[in-house]
Scaffold this active site. Sequence first.
Site, short mmCIF file in Angstrom:
data_model
loop_
_atom_site.label_atom_id
_atom_site.label_comp_id
_atom_site.label_asym_id
_atom_site.label_seq_id
_atom_site.Cartn_x
_atom_site.Cartn_y
_atom_site.Cartn_z
N HIS A 263 6.20 4.75 -1.84
CA HIS A 263 6.58 4.95 -3.25
C HIS A 263 7.91 4.21 -3.47
CE1 HIS A 263 6.66 6.68 -7.15
NE2 HIS A 263 7.28 7.81 -6.88
N HIS A 309 -1.75 -0.99 -5.76
CA HIS A 309 -1.27 0.13 -6.58
C HIS A 309 -2.37 1.18 -6.68
CE1 HIS A 309 0.60 2.36 -9.87
NE2 HIS A 309 1.71 1.81 -9.43
N ARG A 318 5.72 -5.18 -15.17
CA ARG A 318 7.13 -5.09 -14.80
C ARG A 318 7.48 -6.21 -13.82
NH1 ARG A 318 7.10 0.82 -12.53
NH2 ARG A 318 5.32 -0.14 -11.49
N1 CMX Z 1 -1.61 -4.38 2.03
C1 CMX Z 1 -2.58 -4.07 2.91
N2 CMX Z 1 -3.50 -3.12 2.73
C2 CMX Z 1 -3.45 -2.45 1.58
C3 CMX Z 1 -2.50 -2.73 0.58
C4 CMX Z 1 -1.54 -3.73 0.85
N3 CMX Z 1 -0.56 -4.03 0.00
N4 CMX Z 1 -2.68 -1.90 -0.48
C5 CMX Z 1 -3.74 -1.13 -0.13
N5 CMX Z 1 -4.19 -1.46 1.10
C6 CMX Z 1 -5.24 -0.81 1.86
C7 CMX Z 1 -4.89 0.67 2.03
O1 CMX Z 1 -3.94 0.87 3.11
C8 CMX Z 1 -6.22 1.27 2.30
O2 CMX Z 1 -6.57 1.01 3.64
P1 CMX Z 1 -7.35 2.12 4.53
O3 CMX Z 1 -8.68 2.27 3.86
O4 CMX Z 1 -7.42 1.49 5.88
O5 CMX Z 1 -6.53 3.37 4.48
C9 CMX Z 1 -7.15 0.43 1.40
O6 CMX Z 1 -6.44 -0.80 1.14
C10 CMX Z 1 -7.46 1.08 0.07
O7 CMX Z 1 -6.24 1.46 -0.56
P2 CMX Z 1 -6.13 1.48 -2.15
O8 CMX Z 1 -7.08 2.50 -2.66
O9 CMX Z 1 -6.27 0.09 -2.70
O10 CMX Z 1 -4.62 1.91 -2.37
P3 CMX Z 1 -4.01 3.37 -2.46
O11 CMX Z 1 -4.18 3.88 -3.84
O12 CMX Z 1 -4.50 4.22 -1.34
O13 CMX Z 1 -2.48 3.09 -2.17
C11 CMX Z 1 -0.44 1.94 -2.39
C12 CMX Z 1 -1.66 2.48 -3.13
C13 CMX Z 1 0.58 1.45 -3.41
C14 CMX Z 1 0.22 3.09 -1.58
C15 CMX Z 1 -0.89 0.79 -1.47
O14 CMX Z 1 -1.42 -0.26 -2.23
C16 CMX Z 1 0.23 0.27 -0.59
O15 CMX Z 1 0.48 0.83 0.50
N6 CMX Z 1 0.93 -0.83 -1.03
C17 CMX Z 1 2.08 -1.33 -0.31
C18 CMX Z 1 3.30 -0.44 -0.56
C19 CMX Z 1 3.80 -0.55 -1.99
O16 CMX Z 1 3.91 -1.62 -2.53
N7 CMX Z 1 4.15 0.61 -2.58
C20 CMX Z 1 4.78 0.67 -3.92
C21 CMX Z 1 3.83 1.17 -4.97
C22 CMX Z 1 4.55 1.40 -6.27
C23 CMX Z 1 4.97 2.84 -6.40
O17 CMX Z 1 4.10 3.72 -6.63
O18 CMX Z 1 6.17 3.11 -6.26
#
Ligand code: CMX
Length: 430
Positions: A263, A309, A318
Amino acid sequence: MAKLYEKLASQIPALRTEMQALVKEHGNKVISEVNIGQAFGGMRGVKGMVCDTSVVDPDTGLVIRGIPIGQLANRLPEEIFYLLCTGELPDAASLRTLQEDLRNRAQVPAYVWDVLEAMPKDSHPLTMYSTAILVMERDSEFRRRYSEGMRKEEYWDSALEDSLQLIAKLPTIAAGIYRMHTRKGNRIPSNPKLDWGADYAHMLGIPDPTGEFANLMRLYMTLHCDHEGGNVSAFACHTVGSALSDPYYAVSAGMNGLAGPLHGLANQECLNFVLEMREKFHGVPSDEQLRQFSWDRLKSGHVIPGYGHAVLRITDPRFTAFHEFGARVCPKDEVFSIVANIFRIVPDVLKEQGKAKDPWPNVDAISGSLLYHFGLTEFEYYTVLFGVSRALGMCAQLIINRALGTPITRPKSISTAWLRSTANAGRTAA
Ligand code: CMX
């Protein structure tokens, strides 16, 4: 607190009537179903709470009170707070009153500095920030009036009072934490002639001969202010506030949610990712090097920070607003250039990997690079900046929830055994 208070006071009766009518006439209408995947999957997509300050649409991004965030990029954070609370941008007089009100409340109690100075020197700045908010709880008007038997219809009024006290002080506290944590020297006194965002920039003490750092801080504070109700920090704040814990408790709880690497901490991780790349390739990597670096990171089981996301399915608007700022102010900056190149290459890498539902950048993919450009290089501090801005949304949501008499949050949890027997019985989980 004349104008904002008066505006809210004039709006709240109609909001209550509308909510009551909806519940009375349509209370049994189903708006969401939950399956077992969602129960184990962070309740993603489950519609189970109301938030009127903003909406995050998968294909539009953040929309504040009906206005897409891209159209608000030139507004002051104080205007955004007024908008979040009331659904309207303030006129010049209302803005002036709000700014004066915040200025009059900006003095931080001395005990806050005593507590912060007593903390271990290696405390995370966000821990210091959350502690400072919590320690001011002794001054809560909400708690004082509640203990005197405040009527339910008046909750919003003291939630507003606590919120204004908090918002007025947060830039001074956050800037003080920066000076302390980075050992940059004494705290810099507030300049009452400046607006809220520019004063924060001034108190951080980052040299700003062009005034663009102040512009960046205003933009930063505006873009991060709110992201509807279900994200970790907003939901934590909402849940704690729903127990009628006062806004100091609730906002501090929300800030603790921001500490997570998935987050609020993501912007810190993003910049790390970019700097690692710059170090490894001694500058801006070629496209091929960047692609390979990203694949290596994915293959080692890590996410690409700043991409993906829980709700969005487009480039975060943004991110676009920050990208436009960087392209105008520092197009040749090395770190900004790497960020811009990642944006050209990583979405295709993530699409090819096929896991992330959203291969596009979120706001955290870029914000750190702009702070870095101006010399705010201590990325451990970045979550605090996020937290100063996000307090606007948390407070607005609290005020509205107390106005509507939103009850205590209490979703029903179910056990794995219950899910197993429900699944085996061939029924859809309720
Ligand atoms: N890089 C690699 N893999 C990713 C990814 C990324 N940036 N984003 C998602 N995935 C993966 C997930 O880890 C998940 O893998 P598993 O099935 O092995 O667990 C799969 O793709 C499906 O995930 P999703 O449904 O697309 O994403 P979530 O809703 O579960 O998670 C988020 C969302 C933001 C936590 C995730 O995209 C992520 O970890 N991004 C990188 C961290 C980040 O940028 N966070 C800031 C978000 C903004 C905020 O809310 O503050």
